[in-house]
Structure formats: structure tokens, C-alpha cells
Design an enzyme around this catalytic site. Structure first.
Site, PDB file in Angstrom:
ATOM      1  N   SER A   8       0.716  -1.225   0.004  1.00 12.32           N
ATOM      2  CA  SER A   8      -0.155  -0.049   0.013  1.00 12.32           C
ATOM      3  C   SER A   8       0.744   1.124   0.021  1.00 12.32           C
ATOM      4  O   SER A   8       1.519   1.385   0.886  1.00 12.32           O
ATOM      5  CB  SER A   8      -1.047  -0.123   1.141  1.00 12.32           C
ATOM      6  OG  SER A   8      -1.541   1.189   1.291  1.00 12.32           O
ATOM      7  N   HIS A  33      -1.237  -1.432  -4.158  1.00 16.82           N
ATOM      8  CA  HIS A  33      -2.491  -1.048  -3.677  1.00 16.82           C
ATOM      9  C   HIS A  33      -2.567   0.434  -3.329  1.00 16.82           C
ATOM     10  O   HIS A  33      -1.545   1.099  -2.676  1.00 16.82           O
ATOM     11  CB  HIS A  33      -2.867  -1.709  -2.419  1.00 16.82           C
ATOM     12  CG  HIS A  33      -4.027  -1.336  -1.616  1.00 16.82           C
ATOM     13  ND1 HIS A  33      -4.997  -2.244  -1.966  1.00 16.82           N
ATOM     14  CD2 HIS A  33      -4.711  -0.593  -0.917  1.00 16.82           C
ATOM     15  CE1 HIS A  33      -6.050  -1.909  -1.312  1.00 16.82           C
ATOM     16  NE2 HIS A  33      -5.796  -0.808  -0.483  1.00 16.82           N
ATOM     17  N   ASP A  35      -4.543   3.640  -2.062  1.00 13.64           N
ATOM     18  CA  ASP A  35      -5.652   4.201  -1.243  1.00 13.64           C
ATOM     19  C   ASP A  35      -6.034   5.577  -1.634  1.00 13.64           C
ATOM     20  O   ASP A  35      -5.460   6.562  -1.422  1.00 13.64           O
ATOM     21  CB  ASP A  35      -5.299   4.237   0.162  1.00 13.64           C
ATOM     22  CG  ASP A  35      -5.332   2.690   0.809  1.00 13.64           C
ATOM     23  OD1 ASP A  35      -6.173   1.957   0.400  1.00 13.64           O
ATOM     24  OD2 ASP A  35      -4.279   2.456   1.407  1.00 13.64           O
ATOM     25  N   MET A  37      -8.414   8.560  -0.729  1.00 14.83           N
ATOM     26  CA  MET A  37      -9.449   9.137   0.273  1.00 14.83           C
ATOM     27  C   MET A  37      -9.851  10.460  -0.002  1.00 14.83           C
ATOM     28  O   MET A  37      -9.007  11.359  -0.458  1.00 14.83           O
ATOM     29  CB  MET A  37      -8.776   8.795   1.630  1.00 14.83           C
ATOM     30  CG  MET A  37      -8.152   7.501   1.910  1.00 14.83           C
ATOM     31  SD  MET A  37      -7.513   7.787   3.640  1.00 14.83           S
ATOM     32  CE  MET A  37      -6.659   6.115   3.460  1.00 14.83           C
ATOM     33  N   HIS A  66      -8.272   1.737  -4.563  1.00 13.99           N
ATOM     34  CA  HIS A  66      -9.105   1.373  -3.650  1.00 13.99           C
ATOM     35  C   HIS A  66     -10.051   2.706  -3.300  1.00 13.99           C
ATOM     36  O   HIS A  66      -9.219   3.627  -2.623  1.00 13.99           O
ATOM     37  CB  HIS A  66      -8.368   0.828  -2.459  1.00 13.99           C
ATOM     38  CG  HIS A  66      -9.228   0.636  -1.259  1.00 13.99           C
ATOM     39  ND1 HIS A  66      -8.806   0.387  -0.036  1.00 13.99           N
ATOM     40  CD2 HIS A  66     -10.677   0.795  -0.888  1.00 13.99           C
ATOM     41  CE1 HIS A  66      -9.752   0.487   1.062  1.00 13.99           C
ATOM     42  NE2 HIS A  66     -10.965   0.325   0.065  1.00 13.99           N
ATOM     43  N   MET A  68     -11.912   5.085  -1.084  1.00 14.31           N
ATOM     44  CA  MET A  68     -12.583   5.370  -0.084  1.00 14.31           C
ATOM     45  C   MET A  68     -13.352   6.779  -0.130  1.00 14.31           C
ATOM     46  O   MET A  68     -12.732   7.807   0.512  1.00 14.31           O
ATOM     47  CB  MET A  68     -11.480   5.063   0.935  1.00 14.31           C
ATOM     48  CG  MET A  68     -11.214   3.811   1.130  1.00 14.31           C
ATOM     49  SD  MET A  68      -9.799   3.843   2.405  1.00 14.31           S
ATOM     50  CE  MET A  68      -8.660   3.892   1.530  1.00 14.31           C
ATOM     51  N   MET A 145     -11.922  -5.083   4.845  1.00 17.25           N
ATOM     52  CA  MET A 145     -11.282  -4.362   5.422  1.00 17.25           C
ATOM     53  C   MET A 145     -11.157  -4.754   6.996  1.00 17.25           C
ATOM     54  O   MET A 145     -12.117  -5.185   7.375  1.00 17.25           O
ATOM     55  CB  MET A 145     -11.791  -2.825   5.582  1.00 17.25           C
ATOM     56  CG  MET A 145     -11.780  -2.054   4.281  1.00 17.25           C
ATOM     57  SD  MET A 145     -10.244  -1.512   3.512  1.00 17.25           S
ATOM     58  CE  MET A 145      -9.610  -0.495   4.921  1.00 17.25           C
ATOM     59  N   GLY A 153      -1.370   2.383   9.452  1.00 16.22           N
ATOM     60  CA  GLY A 153      -0.908   1.792  10.582  1.00 16.22           C
ATOM     61  C   GLY A 153      -1.687   1.552  11.758  1.00 16.22           C
ATOM     62  O   GLY A 153      -1.109   1.535  12.882  1.00 16.22           O
ATOM     63  N   ASP A 178      -7.286  -5.837   3.932  1.00 16.40           N
ATOM     64  CA  ASP A 178      -6.399  -4.660   4.060  1.00 16.40           C
ATOM     65  C   ASP A 178      -6.407  -4.098   5.361  1.00 16.40           C
ATOM     66  O   ASP A 178      -7.901  -3.621   5.902  1.00 16.40           O
ATOM     67  CB  ASP A 178      -6.736  -3.625   2.941  1.00 16.40           C
ATOM     68  CG  ASP A 178      -6.310  -2.218   2.958  1.00 16.40           C
ATOM     69  OD1 ASP A 178      -5.072  -2.171   3.618  1.00 16.40           O
ATOM     70  OD2 ASP A 178      -6.652  -1.457   2.273  1.00 16.40           O
ATOM     71  N   GLY A 179      -5.505  -3.631   6.170  1.00 14.90           N
ATOM     72  CA  GLY A 179      -5.392  -3.337   7.466  1.00 14.90           C
ATOM     73  C   GLY A 179      -4.774  -3.871   8.320  1.00 14.90           C
ATOM     74  O   GLY A 179      -5.162  -5.073   8.657  1.00 14.90           O
TER      75      GLY A 179
END
Length: 220
Positions: A8, A33, A35, A37, A66, A68, A145, A153, A178-179
Site C-alpha cells: 500500500s 494498492h 488508497d 481518500m 481503492h 474510499m 477491511m 498503521g 487490507d489493514g
């Protein structure tokens, strides 16, 4: 089962993005990946299609965008044209009623396929699988998720393991988690049926990225 790993880039050194992408590929990454946002669906703002386009020019690794974000239907074309290979969106962002969410999800999946990209849907930790059971046969990929989206983190939420297991029993496609993924939580996810792991901090902050990715792929 072959395990694929997608670093990611949220956890990478953005001042040296091209070098970080190359480092991930050389270490054995299967895809990137990314992210996305918007500061509305999640309380953070990251990157848009312009950065995806820049990444596309620097690597042949598949890119998973991804999303979000609110109103993901408005951004499918721009992320597809930027070079995303997989585009995931959150069912929670599609409206207040289940019928509305299903209708919008079907339309988004069709739009992603129109651009010859792989459609994926993402579920927050508290969202039940019932929300997407009518969509599974149309999806190439489901993203579970294992943290509440918004920031990297975070600690892995163990309660999602049973969701992964339940999903694998009814779905034969790719399942990504993921996470909070590391060599311990990653193995727990794989044992429950996941075959794709997104990892940010664990991979990019490792002293040896290649070894970190090898550990994620090791299903022993």
C-alpha cells in the site's frame, strides 16, 4: 494457494515515489494498492487519478485503486483512464437503503467492466456480508477491511477473520484483506481463505522489504 501481496503506497516515501515503486517490484510485489481518500467518506485526504497516472508511467505492476470516497460512480472513468487495473469501491458509500446500494453497485460494476477493468467491492469491518451477497457473481475481487478506513498503521481487527471464512465458503474469486497486515495477521487471513494481502507499514517500513513480502507469501 498462491498468495499475492500488494504494498500500500500510503506508507511509502512520497518524496521518492518512483524509487519506492521500483523497490516494491524488485522485492516481489504482485500489484500496488493505492488508497484514494476524499476527506468525506473517510477523515483523511490522499491522492487522485493524476497520481495514479504518474505511477502507471513508471511501472508495469497492476494498480488497484481503492476508492474510499463518496460518489465513486463519478470517478470510475477517470481512474480507469489513469491506468488502474482493479477498481474497488465501498458499498457503505452508496446510500442509506440496501436497495439503493445494490442498484448503484450494479451500475458501478457495469461501468468498471465497460473500461475493461476488474471490479471489486470493499466492506468495512462492521459491514455484514449480506450487503453484497447479491453482487458476488458479478465481482472479480472482494476487499475486506480489517481496520476502519482512513489512516495507515492501525491494529488489525480480529473479528473480520470469521467474515473472511464465511465469504470464502460462498465465493470463489479473489479475496483481499487490507489493514494491520503483517506476517502474523496475514497468515491468519490466509488460513480463513484470503489469497491477497495489502500491506503498507509492514512492507515499506521493513528493514528488508523483500523478506517482509516473502513472509507474507509463505503459507506454512
Amino acid at each position: 494457494m498462491k498468495i499475492k501481496v500488494g504494498p500500500s503506497i500510503l506508507a511509502c516515501d512520497f518524496a521518492n515515489l518512483e524509487a519506492e515503486i521500483k523497490r516494491a517490484k524488485d522485492a516481489g510485489a504482485d500489484f500496488l494498492h493505492v488508497d484514494v481518500m476524499d476527506g468525506h467518506f473517510v477523515p483523511n485526504i490522499t491522492i487522485g487519478p493524476g497520481v495514479v497516472a504518474a505511477i502507471r508511467k513508471k511501472t508495469d505492476l497492476p494498480i488497484h485503486a481503492h476508492l474510499m470516497i463518496e460518489r465513486p460512480e463519478d470517478y470510475i472513468e477517470s481512474f480507469a483512464k489513469a491506468g488502474s487495473d482493479i477498481i474497488s469501491f465501498h458499498v457503505e458509500a452508496l446510500g442509506k437503503t440496501r436497495n439503493t446500494r445494490l442498484k448503484k453497485a450494479n451500475n458501478i460494476i457495469k461501468k468498471i467492466k465497460k473500461f475493461n477493468r476488474r471490479p471489486a467491492i470493499a466492506l468495512n469491518p462492521a459491514t455484514p456480508l449480506a450487503e453484497i451477497k447479491g453482487l458476488l457473481e458479478k465481482l472479480d475481487w472482494v476487499l475486506i477491511m480489517s481496520v476502519n478506513p482512513g489512516f495507515g498503521g492501525q491494529d488489525f481487527i480480529p473479528a473480520v477473520l470469521e467474515k473472511i471464512f464465511e465469504l470464502r465458503n460462498i465465493y470463489g474469486g479473489d479475496i483481499e484483506v487490507d489493514g494491520g497486515i503483517n506476517d502474523i495477521t496475514g497468515k491468519e487471513c490466509v488460513r480463513k481463505g484470503a489469497n491477497i494481502l495489502a500491506a503498507g507499514t509492514y512492507v515499506f517500513r521493513a528493514s528488508d522489504m523483500k523478506e517482509a513480502i516473502r513472509r507474507l507469501k509463505d503459507d506454512e
